[in-house]
Design an enzyme around this catalytic site. Structure first.
Site, PDB file in Angstrom:
ATOM      1  N   GLU A 104       4.560  -1.504  -3.212  1.00 36.94           N
ATOM      2  CA  GLU A 104       5.806  -2.007  -3.798  1.00 36.94           C
ATOM      3  C   GLU A 104       5.537  -3.139  -4.792  1.00 36.94           C
ATOM      4  OE1 GLU A 104       7.730  -2.292   0.121  1.00 36.94           O
ATOM      5  OE2 GLU A 104       9.389  -1.152  -0.751  1.00 36.94           O
ATOM      6  N   GLU A 124       6.128   3.698   5.621  1.00 40.36           N
ATOM      7  CA  GLU A 124       7.132   3.091   6.507  1.00 40.36           C
ATOM      8  C   GLU A 124       7.822   4.112   7.416  1.00 40.36           C
ATOM      9  OE1 GLU A 124       6.651   2.400   3.374  1.00 40.36           O
ATOM     10  OE2 GLU A 124       6.570   0.222   3.138  1.00 40.36           O
TER      11      GLU A 124
END
Ligand code: NAD
Length: 692
Positions: A104, A124
């Site tokens: 990210e 995730e």
């Protein structure tokens, strides 16, 4: 202590994250990164900024030691906001693994340059979550949203070359990574133009939305109860429907909800339980391994064919051995057919299918196992047959070869005793279909050598399985507990619950199929034969079999299947028959609520799990949970039977079991000593495992 080294040279500030072992985004890293980006804005010597990692990792994600604690500022989204809105271009030089928050960070930069060995992913979902720092909003702005969704749904990292192909890496550095990143950064700075990922919209077409929605529907159909999948769909859909900032807020709120959602917590637990299951008492990195270059499988039936495919899929050549030519031809033909249908579906390329098929050959007679480093026996479930096979393998297999049996129930010690080399004998219990199901129970007799156990653990992983090592007992962990559910199902049918009521209660709980529909699918004659061999009985199932009602294959079982329909219909004949048997057996009938059905079927399984733990057949409650989630369709979002039992409360379960035992006069239902003890002390299986 500095966690980031900053060097300015030739107009470029290189920020090198140095937070061993994995450059995690702990509080100090976030704070220093924010500070360095902010300072670079006013530094006249800096035209552009590079973020990279020290060592072999770029950034492997969040700092797990901060999990479950109050958040420490600055939050990652705040840091990423500063990167994205920097007045000087920021280039991520991805030197190795970029996972979760690490990727990210890179997505928030203005360009991404990767070394060829870098791997990038947003894992995730495996923790019951979704990316929480812009991943769901930025990735679909860089690449086709359907592909971005697929990547986040899968959670597995991809190689740099694949990331380049998809479009979220701009350059794979042919030589020196930092050189390439520097060129890229200065080029952007000098052109005076770079794109903020949040402003990109070229990927957000009508067509792209349709492609995404199709994948989303498929994902929700496959995992209707997974809250993280639903949240991921919503967040990615937000890319099409909301301005960037609102999309980020949506993602953040879904992420926060998942952190507290008990279903997502169960998924998180499963992830760690699976990892832990790989740790086997007495086996370590230092334990030697045996080399597995060639395999053989005895029996080309349902299981043998699937097991051979597992080896071929992992690139290990395998010989399938049968008793006769025709059985061999049928078995190999079935395997070829399965590969063909994968090619037809588009899930396997023609070349790959050919390569795998070429790795499988067949033979009649055991001489063909002489070269194999491992032999997996998957012949009939009969001790006599198995002992005879193992005595032959003992004569023919090369010294040091691992001799494994795929038995479902039988005593692996007794099978090992048929050889002069019990140290090389082990159980490898695959599940049907073996080429698809993830679970592998490694059944470990006390006589088995440590290097055999260690090698089988590694092999399991190589075959793409979740391997759980268990001790020897009838049915091992999974089938031993399943037998309790099966017995409870029979009892409940006699006591008045109708087949569809039982199945509905169990599918309502989250299993994909109820026990009776499952029995009809697998064939009721299998259990019937086993019971006859053991001299046990199941009044209802036995009667159905005596009437030729074997399940789907005969068009009639617990349900009826008009014209081979896959979903059965209620059959008044069966319902009347059960009532008749109950009367004959003197069982009083009444109706049952859904909750009571669930308790009557699943509490006895938990009780058996407690016995299994006390006997050390399973090393920890998590191992039992991993077995049930991966081999028996226990709903992943309920963690597994032992995790679920902890959530229900062991006191409540023990109380109910005592009541069942008193009412039925069946002592197997009485709380096992370990369960009774924990219930009394107000403890959970988890606390017990952690040594409370
Ligand atoms: P199957 O009847 O489909 O296949 C058995 C095959 O073994 C047959 O093709 C038979 O010809 C062959 N065979 C028998 N004796 C042989 C010998 N001496 N040498 C070589 N081949 C021989 O049975 P299956 O369902 O594949 O089960 C095989 C084993 O796997 C059993 O022990 C079973 O308990 C176990 N198992 C089955 C399942 C399942 O769901 N079917 C799941 C896990 C484990």
């Amino acid at each position: 202590m500095p966690k980031i080294h900053s060097d300015v040279a030739g107009g470029v500030a290189v920020l090198r994250i140095s937070n061993p072992p994995v450059n995690a985004l702990g509080q100090a890293v976030r704070e220093q990164l924010l500070d360095l980006i902010t300072r670079a804005q006013d530094d006249a010597a800096v035209e552009a900024i590079i973020i990279t990692g020290e060592g072999k990792v770029f950034i492997a994600g969040a700092d797990i030691s901060e999990f479950g604690k109050p958040p420490l500022p600055p939050a990652l989204p705040e840091v990423l906001d500063a990167i994205e809105n920097s007045a000087k271009p920021v280039v991520a030089a991805i030197n190795g693994l970029a996972l979760g928050g690490g990727l990210e960070v890179a997505l928030a930069g203005h360009a991404r340059v990767a070394s060829a060995s870098a791997r990038l992913g947003l894992p995730e979902i495996k923790l019951g979550l979704i990316p929480g720092a812009g991943g769901t909003q930025r990735l679909p702005r860089l690449i086709a949203p359907a592909a971005a969704f697929a990547l986040m749904l899968d959670g597995e990292p991809v190689e740099a070359a694949r990331a380049l192909e998809l479009g979220f890496v701009d350059v794979v550095a042919p030589g020196d990574l930092l050189e390439t990143a520097r060129d890229k950064a200065l080029a952007l700075a000098r052109a005076g133009a770079w794109r903020r990922t949040g402003d990109a919209s070229a990927t957000l077409t009508e067509q792209a939305r349709e492609a995404f929605e199709e994948r989303a529907r498929e994902a929700l159909r496959r995992q209707p109860d997974a809250p993280n999948v639903a949240a991921l769909v919503e967040a990615v859909r937000g890319v099409f429907e909301l301005p960037f900032a609102e999309g980020l807020a949506l993602e953040r709120s879904r992420f926060r909800t998942l952190v507290d959602d008990p279903r997502a917590q169960a998924l998180r637990y499963s992830f760690f339980a699976e990892r832990k299951a790989g740790q086997v008492p007495g086996i370590g990195r230092e334990t030697p391994r045996r080399e597995i270059a060639r395999a053989a499988v005895i029996g080309a039936g349902t299981m043998g064919g699937g097991i051979a495919m597992c080896f071929a899929n992992a690139g290990i050549p395998v010989t399938v051995v049968e008793v006769a030519e025709d059985a061999l031809r049928r078995g190999i033909g079935r395997v070829a057919g399965l590969y063909e249908s994968s090619v037809g579906r588009g899930s396997l390329s023609r070349e790959e299918a050919d390569r795998r098929t070429a790795l499988i050959d067949g033979a009649v007679g055991y001489d063909a196992v002489a070269d194999a480093d491992i032999v997996v026996e998957a012949a009939f479930e009969d001790m006599g047959v198995k002992q005879e096979i193992f005595a032959s393998l003992d004569r023919i297999a090369k010294p040091g070869a691992i001799l494994a049996t795929n038995t479902s129930y039988l005593d692996v010690n007794a099978i090992a005793a048929a050889t002069q080399r019990p140290q090389d004998v082990i159980g490898l219990h695959f599940f049907s279909p073996a080429n698809v199901m993830r679970l592998l129970e490694i059944v470990r007799p006390e006589t088995t050598a440590a290097d055999v156990v260690a090698t089988c653990g590694d092999l399991g992983r190589k075959l793409g399985k979740v391997a759980v090592t268990v001790g020897v007992c009838f049915g091992f962990v999974g089938n031993r507990m399943l037998a309790r559910r099966t017995a409870a199902t029979e009892r409940l049918l006699l006591a008045g619950a109708l087949p569809h009521e039982i199945d509905d209660a169990i599918t309502g709980f989250g299993f994909r199929m109820g026990p009776l529909a499952m029995g009809d699918l697998a064939g009721l004659d299998i259990g019937w034969r086993t019971r006859k061999a053991q001299g046990t009985r199941a009044p209802v199932a036995d009667t159905l079999c005596e009437l030729g009602r074997f399940g789907q294959k005969s068009g009639r079982g617990f349900y009826r299947y008009p014209e081979n329909a896959r979903k059965g219909e209620r059959d008044p004949e069966v319902e009347a028959l059960i009532a008749e048997i109950a009367q004959r057996e003197g069982v009083e009938r009444r109706s049952f609520s859904t909750e009571e059905i669930v308790a009557r079927l699943l509490y006895p399984m938990v009780n058996e799990g407690a016995r299994i733990l006390a006997e050390k057949i399973a090393a920890r409650p998590g191992d039992i949970d991993v077995i049930w989630v991966n081999g028996y369709n226990w709903p992943a979002w309920r963690g597994g039977p032992m995790y679920w039992a902890d959530a229900v409360g062991l006191g409540a379960i023990a109380g109910q079991l005592t009541a069942f035992a008193d009412r039925e006069g069946d002592e197997t239902l009485r709380p096992a000593p370990l369960l009774a003890e924990l219930a009394e002390a107000g403890l959970t299986f988890r606390q017990w495992a952690e040594g409370a």
